[in-house]
Motif scaffolding. Structure first.
Motif, PDB file in Angstrom:
ATOM      1  N   ILE A 223       0.794  -1.207  -0.020  1.00  0.00           N
ATOM      2  CA  ILE A 223      -0.085  -0.007   0.193  1.00  0.00           C
ATOM      3  C   ILE A 223       0.853   1.203   0.180  1.00  0.00           C
ATOM      4  O   ILE A 223       0.397   2.156  -0.705  1.00  0.00           O
ATOM      5  CB  ILE A 223      -0.787  -0.013   1.340  1.00  0.00           C
ATOM      6  CG1 ILE A 223      -1.866  -1.151   1.288  1.00  0.00           C
ATOM      7  CG2 ILE A 223      -1.877   1.386   1.172  1.00  0.00           C
ATOM      8  CD1 ILE A 223      -2.808  -1.350   2.494  1.00  0.00           C
ATOM      9  N   THR A 224       2.020   1.018   0.870  1.00  0.00           N
ATOM     10  CA  THR A 224       2.754   2.385   0.937  1.00  0.00           C
ATOM     11  C   THR A 224       4.279   2.017   1.112  1.00  0.00           C
ATOM     12  O   THR A 224       4.397   0.957   1.626  1.00  0.00           O
ATOM     13  CB  THR A 224       2.490   3.120   2.380  1.00  0.00           C
ATOM     14  OG1 THR A 224       1.027   3.579   2.221  1.00  0.00           O
ATOM     15  CG2 THR A 224       3.250   4.529   2.487  1.00  0.00           C
ATOM     16  N   ALA A 225       5.029   2.835   0.422  1.00  0.00           N
ATOM     17  CA  ALA A 225       6.446   2.540   0.397  1.00  0.00           C
ATOM     18  C   ALA A 225       7.220   3.979   0.727  1.00  0.00           C
ATOM     19  O   ALA A 225       7.061   4.676  -0.249  1.00  0.00           O
ATOM     20  CB  ALA A 225       7.113   2.034  -0.728  1.00  0.00           C
ATOM     21  N   GLN A 226       7.762   4.229   1.802  1.00  0.00           N
ATOM     22  CA  GLN A 226       8.240   5.508   2.092  1.00  0.00           C
ATOM     23  C   GLN A 226       9.710   5.478   2.910  1.00  0.00           C
ATOM     24  O   GLN A 226      10.225   4.373   3.215  1.00  0.00           O
ATOM     25  CB  GLN A 226       7.539   6.341   3.219  1.00  0.00           C
ATOM     26  CG  GLN A 226       6.058   6.532   2.592  1.00  0.00           C
ATOM     27  CD  GLN A 226       5.204   7.413   3.717  1.00  0.00           C
ATOM     28  OE1 GLN A 226       5.596   7.245   4.778  1.00  0.00           O
ATOM     29  NE2 GLN A 226       4.460   8.045   3.075  1.00  0.00           N
ATOM     30  N   LEU A 227      10.653   6.608   2.862  1.00  0.00           N
ATOM     31  CA  LEU A 227      11.779   6.780   3.683  1.00  0.00           C
ATOM     32  C   LEU A 227      11.482   7.793   4.617  1.00  0.00           C
ATOM     33  O   LEU A 227      11.110   8.835   4.345  1.00  0.00           O
ATOM     34  CB  LEU A 227      12.902   7.123   2.759  1.00  0.00           C
ATOM     35  CG  LEU A 227      13.327   5.973   1.797  1.00  0.00           C
ATOM     36  CD1 LEU A 227      14.593   6.613   0.927  1.00  0.00           C
ATOM     37  CD2 LEU A 227      14.187   4.847   2.531  1.00  0.00           C
ATOM     38  N   ARG A 228      11.857   7.276   5.826  1.00  0.00           N
ATOM     39  CA  ARG A 228      11.513   8.097   7.038  1.00  0.00           C
ATOM     40  C   ARG A 228      12.616   8.396   7.753  1.00  0.00           C
ATOM     41  O   ARG A 228      13.580   7.795   7.812  1.00  0.00           O
ATOM     42  CB  ARG A 228      10.317   7.701   7.854  1.00  0.00           C
ATOM     43  CG  ARG A 228       8.995   7.395   7.225  1.00  0.00           C
ATOM     44  CD  ARG A 228       8.016   6.695   8.180  1.00  0.00           C
ATOM     45  NE  ARG A 228       6.695   6.883   7.720  1.00  0.00           N
ATOM     46  CZ  ARG A 228       5.563   6.241   8.512  1.00  0.00           C
ATOM     47  NH1 ARG A 228       5.892   5.808   9.639  1.00  0.00           N
ATOM     48  NH2 ARG A 228       4.371   6.552   7.913  1.00  0.00           N
ATOM     49  N   ARG A 229      12.962   9.521   8.384  1.00  0.00           N
ATOM     50  CA  ARG A 229      14.098   9.811   9.272  1.00  0.00           C
ATOM     51  C   ARG A 229      13.656   9.419  10.654  1.00  0.00           C
ATOM     52  O   ARG A 229      12.597   9.870  11.159  1.00  0.00           O
ATOM     53  CB  ARG A 229      14.228  11.236   9.150  1.00  0.00           C
ATOM     54  CG  ARG A 229      14.587  11.725   7.561  1.00  0.00           C
ATOM     55  CD  ARG A 229      15.864  11.132   7.044  1.00  0.00           C
ATOM     56  NE  ARG A 229      16.090  11.300   5.593  1.00  0.00           N
ATOM     57  CZ  ARG A 229      16.882  10.874   4.708  1.00  0.00           C
ATOM     58  NH1 ARG A 229      17.878  10.187   5.465  1.00  0.00           N
ATOM     59  NH2 ARG A 229      16.904  11.089   3.453  1.00  0.00           N
ATOM     60  N   THR A 230      14.677   9.082  11.169  1.00  0.00           N
ATOM     61  CA  THR A 230      14.381   8.769  12.759  1.00  0.00           C
ATOM     62  C   THR A 230      14.526  10.060  13.596  1.00  0.00           C
ATOM     63  O   THR A 230      15.006  10.818  13.042  1.00  0.00           O
ATOM     64  CB  THR A 230      15.507   7.592  13.268  1.00  0.00           C
ATOM     65  OG1 THR A 230      16.620   8.206  13.304  1.00  0.00           O
ATOM     66  CG2 THR A 230      15.487   6.392  12.439  1.00  0.00           C
ATOM     67  N   SER A 231      13.824   9.861  14.795  1.00  0.00           N
ATOM     68  CA  SER A 231      14.008  11.117  15.582  1.00  0.00           C
ATOM     69  C   SER A 231      15.478  11.251  16.268  1.00  0.00           C
ATOM     70  O   SER A 231      15.799  12.513  16.548  1.00  0.00           O
ATOM     71  CB  SER A 231      12.806  10.996  16.750  1.00  0.00           C
ATOM     72  OG  SER A 231      13.054   9.780  17.617  1.00  0.00           O
ATOM     73  N   SER A 232      16.081  10.178  16.492  1.00  0.00           N
ATOM     74  CA  SER A 232      17.468  10.608  17.033  1.00  0.00           C
ATOM     75  C   SER A 232      18.575  10.614  16.137  1.00  0.00           C
ATOM     76  O   SER A 232      19.568  11.275  16.591  1.00  0.00           O
ATOM     77  CB  SER A 232      17.592   9.137  17.772  1.00  0.00           C
ATOM     78  OG  SER A 232      17.608   8.151  17.149  1.00  0.00           O
ATOM     79  N   SER A 233      18.345  10.420  14.789  1.00  0.00           N
ATOM     80  CA  SER A 233      19.351  10.858  13.850  1.00  0.00           C
ATOM     81  C   SER A 233      18.925  11.172  12.627  1.00  0.00           C
ATOM     82  O   SER A 233      17.631  11.434  12.537  1.00  0.00           O
ATOM     83  CB  SER A 233      20.459   9.688  13.798  1.00  0.00           C
ATOM     84  OG  SER A 233      19.567   8.480  13.088  1.00  0.00           O
ATOM     85  N   ASN A 234      19.667  11.480  11.620  1.00  0.00           N
ATOM     86  CA  ASN A 234      18.982  11.464  10.398  1.00  0.00           C
ATOM     87  C   ASN A 234      18.893  10.195   9.370  1.00  0.00           C
ATOM     88  O   ASN A 234      19.046  10.462   8.099  1.00  0.00           O
ATOM     89  CB  ASN A 234      19.886  12.687   9.337  1.00  0.00           C
ATOM     90  CG  ASN A 234      19.043  13.425   8.456  1.00  0.00           C
ATOM     91  OD1 ASN A 234      17.831  13.768   8.606  1.00  0.00           O
ATOM     92  ND2 ASN A 234      19.837  13.685   7.459  1.00  0.00           N
ATOM     93  N   ASP A 235      19.118   9.179  10.089  1.00  0.00           N
ATOM     94  CA  ASP A 235      19.150   7.926   9.370  1.00  0.00           C
ATOM     95  C   ASP A 235      17.830   7.617   8.573  1.00  0.00           C
ATOM     96  O   ASP A 235      16.846   7.980   9.099  1.00  0.00           O
ATOM     97  CB  ASP A 235      19.699   6.817   9.892  1.00  0.00           C
ATOM     98  CG  ASP A 235      20.971   7.014  10.609  1.00  0.00           C
ATOM     99  OD1 ASP A 235      22.030   7.543  10.050  1.00  0.00           O
ATOM    100  OD2 ASP A 235      21.365   6.275  11.484  1.00  0.00           O
ATOM    101  N   ALA A 236      18.176   7.021   7.260  1.00  0.00           N
ATOM    102  CA  ALA A 236      16.567   6.833   6.652  1.00  0.00           C
ATOM    103  C   ALA A 236      16.270   5.367   7.038  1.00  0.00           C
ATOM    104  O   ALA A 236      17.034   4.599   7.134  1.00  0.00           O
ATOM    105  CB  ALA A 236      16.890   7.044   5.106  1.00  0.00           C
TER     106      ALA A 236
END
Length: 315
Positions: A223-236
């Motif tokens: 349904i969905t495919a995304q890249l998100r950034r973690t709250s503790s770092s900028n890792d995808a």
């Protein structure tokens, strides 16, 4: 010509009527959240633990939907949502109830769902002093849970929802104790000072085929495919959501960057979480599957995740 027994003939004649009634009930359920204002109190049960909640649900002019949930016992936890998106939360209420609320905002298709569930109208009931139609969805395989929905005959809203495992044991209960279909007052939708605003991090659509699963439960599609950034770092973190038209689960793939973590599995009521380390050409990843699906199914999905485009996915 051999005579057809009346009981068999009656059953054959009832089948189109039953299918029509099922589709009508599912259509009214899907539309109710977007069209019907209401307020009331309901009981939520999970793992044998009960809590009571107040809900105010207001459909604004133009179709915007605002909803506030407030836990009435224990810590004063609440969440305010606009068009299904949390605006502020306090405590863990959003994780416990609001994400799995019983009034889905998406269209439910009886013909599609009948491939994976045996759907039937099981009679009538009375919940919160209101007549209801009982709709049963029994899974056709071991990869999803069963539902029993008591839908308000006037509005289509779910007055009671039971989530059952493959042995018919109760995993989760949602049940109204009182329901008022009058439009809630504006001040009832105002959150308390303890409801903290939610800050969203940007998510980007992910290229098709970056991640895949060698196996998915029959009927589940991406349904969905995304890249998100973690709250503790900028890792995808890669985020994938799959659904069968009713049930859904999510897969998160996070780079470990040398971190030492252990595989894990847990279940709280109907919600499971399975995490495992996966080696890729780009380094080790942590794969986590979360959703209201059986634990064995979630484990198989986690073991099936791969990087790249599949030659041929099997089901």
């Amino acid at each position: 010509m051999r005579a057809i027994p009346l009981c068999v003939l009656g059953g054959l004649l009832a089948m189109p009527v039953q299918a029509s009634e099922v589709q009508d009930l599912l259509g009214r359920l899907a539309a109710a959240e977007r069209q019907q204002s209401f307020q009331g109190t309901f009981i939520y049960e999970r793992n044998g633990s009960f809590s009571t909640h107040a809900v105010w649900h207001r459909v604004e002019e133009g179709g915007q939907v605002r909803e506030r949930l407030l836990q009435l016992d224990g810590p004063a936890q609440e969440v305010l949502k606009v068009d299904g998106q949390a605006q502020c939360v306090s405590g863990a209420l959003a994780d416990q109830v609001s994400e799995g609320q019983a009034w889905p905002a998406r269209k439910l298709d009886a013909e599609q769902l009948s491939n994976w569930y045996d759907i039937r109208v099981a009679g009538r009931s009375r919940i919160a002093n209101r007549p209801a139609s009982v709709l049963v969805l029994e899974p056709r395989d071991q990869h999803r849970y069963g539902f029993q929905l008591h839908l308000d005959e006037e509005t289509g809203l779910p007055l009671k929802s039971l989530l059952l495992n493959e042995r018919g044991q109760l995993l989760e209960r949602f049940q109204f104790a009182q329901l008022d279909t009058a439009t809630p007052a504006e001040n009832a939708l105002q959150p308390s000072s303890g409801c903290r605003p939610v800050r969203f991090r940007a998510a980007d659509n992910m290229a098709d085929g970056r991640w895949r699963s060698d196996w998915l439960p029959p009927g589940f599609t991406l349904i969905t495919a995304q890249l998100r950034r973690t709250s503790s770092s900028n890792d995808a973190v890669a985020y994938l959501m799959y659904g069968d038209g009713l049930a859904r689960f999510s897969v998160f793939l996070e780079p470990l960057k040398g971190s030492v973590v252990e595989d894990a599995r847990s279940q709280l009521g109907p919600t499971v979480a399975v995490s495992r380390r996966m080696s890729t050409d780009a380094g080790d990843m942590m794969v986590t599957v979360v959703g209201e699906i059986p634990l064995g199914t979630a484990e198989r999905i986690a073991l099936s995740m791969r990087a790249g485009v599949p030659e041929q996915a099997s089901q």
